[in-house]
Write an enzyme that holds these catalytic residues in place. Structure first.
Site, PDB file in Angstrom:
ATOM      1  N   ASP A  31     -19.757 -26.601 -39.591  1.00  0.00           N
ATOM      2  CA  ASP A  31     -19.598 -26.114 -40.961  1.00  0.00           C
ATOM      3  C   ASP A  31     -20.645 -26.764 -41.844  1.00  0.00           C
ATOM      4  O   ASP A  31     -21.001 -27.944 -41.643  1.00  0.00           O
ATOM      5  CB  ASP A  31     -18.205 -26.439 -41.493  1.00  0.00           C
ATOM      6  CG  ASP A  31     -17.112 -25.605 -40.835  1.00  0.00           C
ATOM      7  OD1 ASP A  31     -17.442 -24.511 -40.318  1.00  0.00           O
ATOM      8  OD2 ASP A  31     -15.955 -26.037 -40.838  1.00  0.00           O
ATOM      9  N   ASP A  85     -17.228 -17.825 -40.920  1.00  0.00           N
ATOM     10  CA  ASP A  85     -16.069 -17.813 -41.812  1.00  0.00           C
ATOM     11  C   ASP A  85     -16.277 -16.847 -42.974  1.00  0.00           C
ATOM     12  O   ASP A  85     -15.350 -16.144 -43.386  1.00  0.00           O
ATOM     13  CB  ASP A  85     -15.810 -19.224 -42.361  1.00  0.00           C
ATOM     14  CG  ASP A  85     -15.465 -20.211 -41.263  1.00  0.00           C
ATOM     15  OD1 ASP A  85     -14.932 -19.784 -40.232  1.00  0.00           O
ATOM     16  OD2 ASP A  85     -15.730 -21.412 -41.463  1.00  0.00           O
TER      17      ASP A  85
END
Length: 229
Positions: free
Chosen positions: A130, A146
């Site tokens: 991330d 995402d």
């Protein structure tokens, strides 16, 4: 004989659009993660647009947006199930909108699943990369996969609200169905609406029998030829 062929052609186009969207999302996601791992320091914020957008490289063992960090293997199974379900249902898709939406969802699920399968610390337990941080919008850190998952879910809800089905047809609302029931078909397939006032006047004409304008003149003589008194 031409109709099944047309439906099959639309199905092939929809599957191709779904696959193309999925490949684009996976490629974009994996290339971005590779660049982040190679160039960004771990855990150090890098401002991009001031406080609105910054890159913050972290590894997430949980779900999207860093939720449930101790259940990596569970989300690996869930991601794999989503991928299999989309592939199975892709045969029913005729709508290009649904093809693109499910392609984005498939690509997002595959992007994070690749991390969980092949990144450290091991197969099925890998940590997802991330790096996108938008503190003004949410405190969590996320990635390209995402983002596409969230976009696909928003469009998913809009398609359901608009009544767009997987086969490309539209669900008729109750109001439009009631309006369609008030129309009468003409020869050749056309239809017209009968105004309520005309229908009421026509019903009154049928209910009330026609009356003669003058009473009939009967011979008022009796059987003996005399005038009746």
């Amino acid at each position: 004989m031409s109709r099944p062929a047309s439906r099959a052609k639309v199905s092939v186009r929809a599957i191709a659009a779904l696959a193309f969207a999925a490949v684009v999302v996976v490629a974009f996601d994996q290339v971005a993660k590779a660049l982040v791992v190679a160039n960004l320091p771990y855990g150090t914020p890098v401002p991009i647009l001031g406080g609105a957008l910054q890159f913050l490289y972290v590894r997430n063992p949980g779900a999207a947006f860093s939720f449930a960090v101790n259940m990596t293997w569970v989300f690996s199974i869930i991601s794999a199930a989503v991928v299999v379900a989309i592939i199975i249902y892709s045969r029913r898709i005729r709508s290009m909108w649904w093809a693109v939406v499910l392609g984005m969802l498939l690509g997002g699920a595959l992007g994070n699943l690749i991390d969980r399968l092949f990144r450290e610390p091991g197969f099925g337990r890998g940590h997802v990369v991330d790096f996108i941080s938008t503190p003004w919008m949410m405190p969590a850190i996320y990635n390209v996969a995402d983002s596409f998952i969230c976009i696909s879910m928003v469009v998913f809800v809009l398609l359901v609200i608009l009544g767009v089905n997987l086969d490309g047809s539209r669900t008729v609302s109750a109001k439009r169905a009631a309006q369609a029931d008030t129309t009468e078909p003409l020869d050749g397939g056309a239809a017209f609406s009968v105004p309520a006032t005309d229908a009421a006047s026509a019903a009154a004409d049928v209910a009330e029998p026609e009356r003669p304008s003058r009473p009939e003149q009967h011979d008022r003589r009796d059987a003996l030829g005399h005038d009746a008194t």
